[in-house]
Scaffold this motif. Structure first.
Motif, mmCIF file in Angstrom:
data_model
loop_
_atom_site.group_PDB
_atom_site.id
_atom_site.type_symbol
_atom_site.label_atom_id
_atom_site.label_comp_id
_atom_site.label_asym_id
_atom_site.label_seq_id
_atom_site.Cartn_x
_atom_site.Cartn_y
_atom_site.Cartn_z
ATOM 1 N N HIS A 28 -17.037 -18.840 -18.986
ATOM 2 C CA HIS A 28 -18.186 -18.939 -18.088
ATOM 3 C C HIS A 28 -19.318 -18.115 -18.661
ATOM 4 O O HIS A 28 -19.086 -16.972 -19.061
ATOM 5 C CB HIS A 28 -17.831 -18.425 -16.683
ATOM 6 C CG HIS A 28 -18.992 -18.555 -15.757
ATOM 7 N ND1 HIS A 28 -19.298 -19.740 -15.147
ATOM 8 C CD2 HIS A 28 -19.939 -17.673 -15.375
ATOM 9 C CE1 HIS A 28 -20.382 -19.572 -14.406
ATOM 10 N NE2 HIS A 28 -20.788 -18.324 -14.533
ATOM 11 N N PRO A 29 -20.479 -18.639 -18.737
ATOM 12 C CA PRO A 29 -20.827 -20.021 -18.398
ATOM 13 C C PRO A 29 -20.328 -20.989 -19.466
ATOM 14 O O PRO A 29 -19.857 -20.566 -20.526
ATOM 15 C CB PRO A 29 -22.356 -19.995 -18.361
ATOM 16 C CG PRO A 29 -22.737 -18.915 -19.315
ATOM 17 C CD PRO A 29 -21.627 -17.880 -19.215
ATOM 18 N N ALA A 30 -20.466 -22.255 -19.176
ATOM 19 C CA ALA A 30 -20.067 -23.272 -20.156
ATOM 20 C C ALA A 30 -20.894 -23.092 -21.428
ATOM 21 O O ALA A 30 -22.058 -22.715 -21.372
ATOM 22 C CB ALA A 30 -20.290 -24.667 -19.584
ATOM 23 N N PRO A 31 -20.280 -23.346 -22.581
ATOM 24 C CA PRO A 31 -21.029 -23.233 -23.831
ATOM 25 C C PRO A 31 -22.239 -24.180 -23.833
ATOM 26 O O PRO A 31 -22.178 -25.272 -23.269
ATOM 27 C CB PRO A 31 -20.024 -23.666 -24.907
ATOM 28 C CG PRO A 31 -18.686 -23.457 -24.275
ATOM 29 C CD PRO A 31 -18.887 -23.731 -22.817
ATOM 30 N N GLU A 32 -23.298 -23.753 -24.474
ATOM 31 C CA GLU A 32 -24.487 -24.580 -24.563
ATOM 32 C C GLU A 32 -24.139 -25.913 -25.223
ATOM 33 O O GLU A 32 -23.467 -25.954 -26.257
ATOM 34 C CB GLU A 32 -25.561 -23.869 -25.388
ATOM 35 C CG GLU A 32 -26.884 -24.597 -25.391
ATOM 36 C CD GLU A 32 -27.974 -23.806 -26.086
ATOM 37 O OE1 GLU A 32 -28.831 -24.444 -26.711
ATOM 38 O OE2 GLU A 32 -27.960 -22.560 -25.995
ATOM 39 N N GLY A 33 -24.547 -27.000 -24.598
ATOM 40 C CA GLY A 33 -24.269 -28.330 -25.122
ATOM 41 C C GLY A 33 -22.876 -28.847 -24.801
ATOM 42 O O GLY A 33 -22.511 -29.943 -25.216
ATOM 43 N N GLU A 51 -15.516 -29.576 -25.776
ATOM 44 C CA GLU A 51 -15.525 -29.132 -27.172
ATOM 45 C C GLU A 51 -14.789 -27.807 -27.342
ATOM 46 O O GLU A 51 -14.044 -27.632 -28.311
ATOM 47 C CB GLU A 51 -16.964 -29.012 -27.672
ATOM 48 C CG GLU A 51 -17.662 -30.344 -27.793
ATOM 49 C CD GLU A 51 -19.130 -30.223 -28.146
ATOM 50 O OE1 GLU A 51 -19.552 -29.143 -28.631
ATOM 51 O OE2 GLU A 51 -19.860 -31.203 -27.940
ATOM 52 N N ILE A 52 -14.971 -26.874 -26.422
ATOM 53 C CA ILE A 52 -14.275 -25.588 -26.533
ATOM 54 C C ILE A 52 -12.768 -25.776 -26.341
ATOM 55 O O ILE A 52 -11.960 -25.155 -27.025
ATOM 56 C CB ILE A 52 -14.846 -24.522 -25.551
ATOM 57 C CG1 ILE A 52 -14.284 -23.134 -25.861
ATOM 58 C CG2 ILE A 52 -14.584 -24.859 -24.103
ATOM 59 C CD1 ILE A 52 -14.858 -22.483 -27.068
ATOM 60 N N VAL A 53 -12.371 -26.683 -25.440
ATOM 61 C CA VAL A 53 -10.951 -26.978 -25.261
ATOM 62 C C VAL A 53 -10.377 -27.547 -26.553
ATOM 63 O O VAL A 53 -9.325 -27.111 -27.027
ATOM 64 C CB VAL A 53 -10.721 -27.949 -24.078
ATOM 65 C CG1 VAL A 53 -9.301 -28.497 -24.089
ATOM 66 C CG2 VAL A 53 -11.016 -27.269 -22.755
ATOM 67 N N GLU A 54 -11.078 -28.505 -27.131
ATOM 68 C CA GLU A 54 -10.588 -29.128 -28.362
ATOM 69 C C GLU A 54 -10.464 -28.113 -29.502
ATOM 70 O O GLU A 54 -9.452 -28.074 -30.208
ATOM 71 C CB GLU A 54 -11.517 -30.264 -28.775
ATOM 72 C CG GLU A 54 -11.015 -31.051 -29.959
ATOM 73 C CD GLU A 54 -11.888 -32.239 -30.274
ATOM 74 O OE1 GLU A 54 -12.130 -32.467 -31.479
ATOM 75 O OE2 GLU A 54 -12.331 -32.946 -29.338
ATOM 76 N N SER A 55 -11.468 -27.261 -29.683
ATOM 77 C CA SER A 55 -11.388 -26.291 -30.782
ATOM 78 C C SER A 55 -10.308 -25.247 -30.527
ATOM 79 O O SER A 55 -9.624 -24.814 -31.461
ATOM 80 C CB SER A 55 -12.747 -25.641 -31.043
ATOM 81 O OG SER A 55 -13.173 -24.890 -29.945
ATOM 82 N N ASN A 56 -10.112 -24.846 -29.273
ATOM 83 C CA ASN A 56 -9.042 -23.902 -28.960
ATOM 84 C C ASN A 56 -7.669 -24.529 -29.189
ATOM 85 O O ASN A 56 -6.761 -23.888 -29.723
ATOM 86 C CB ASN A 56 -9.164 -23.386 -27.523
ATOM 87 C CG ASN A 56 -10.265 -22.370 -27.378
ATOM 88 O OD1 ASN A 56 -10.700 -21.770 -28.342
ATOM 89 N ND2 ASN A 56 -10.729 -22.180 -26.157
ATOM 90 N N LEU A 57 -7.501 -25.782 -28.784
ATOM 91 C CA LEU A 57 -6.230 -26.477 -29.019
ATOM 92 C C LEU A 57 -5.935 -26.570 -30.515
ATOM 93 O O LEU A 57 -4.804 -26.348 -30.949
ATOM 94 C CB LEU A 57 -6.273 -27.884 -28.431
ATOM 95 C CG LEU A 57 -6.117 -27.996 -26.930
ATOM 96 C CD1 LEU A 57 -6.421 -29.420 -26.489
ATOM 97 C CD2 LEU A 57 -4.722 -27.602 -26.504
#
Length: 86
Positions: free
Chosen positions: A22-27, A33-39
């Motif tokens: 929080h807050p959501a990443p810009e864009g 996208e953050i979920v995908e990169s963390n996975l």
């Protein structure tokens, strides 16, 4: 846990945790996208240690993402065995 009962090596990833920022990443207002990169990063660590099966928790995709299932598929790669059950 069926995999554990059958002594199948596997990893468990909590899908809700992968996008907890929080807050959501810009864009990235839906945090896909953050979920995908963390996975990608977390799964790479498991895969480096020989794990080839993944059980994700909870068994639903994020309702806020455009295509939650695709986010998981992208993050884990095309050759991995993953399911929503453990």
């Amino acid at each position: 846990m069926l995999l554990r009962a059958e002594a199948v090596a596997h990893a468990i990833i909590d899908g809700d945790f992968m996008g907890q920022v929080h807050p959501a990443p810009e864009g990235d207002p839906h945090r896909a996208e953050i979920v995908e990169s963390n996975l990608t990063a977390v799964w790479a660590n498991f895969a480096r240690r020989g794990y080839r099966r993944l059980s994700r928790y909870p068994h639903r995709t994020d309702q806020d993402t455009v295509d939650g299932a695709q986010v998981w598929a992208n993050g884990l790669g095309p050759n991995e065995n993953h399911s929503g059950t453990s």
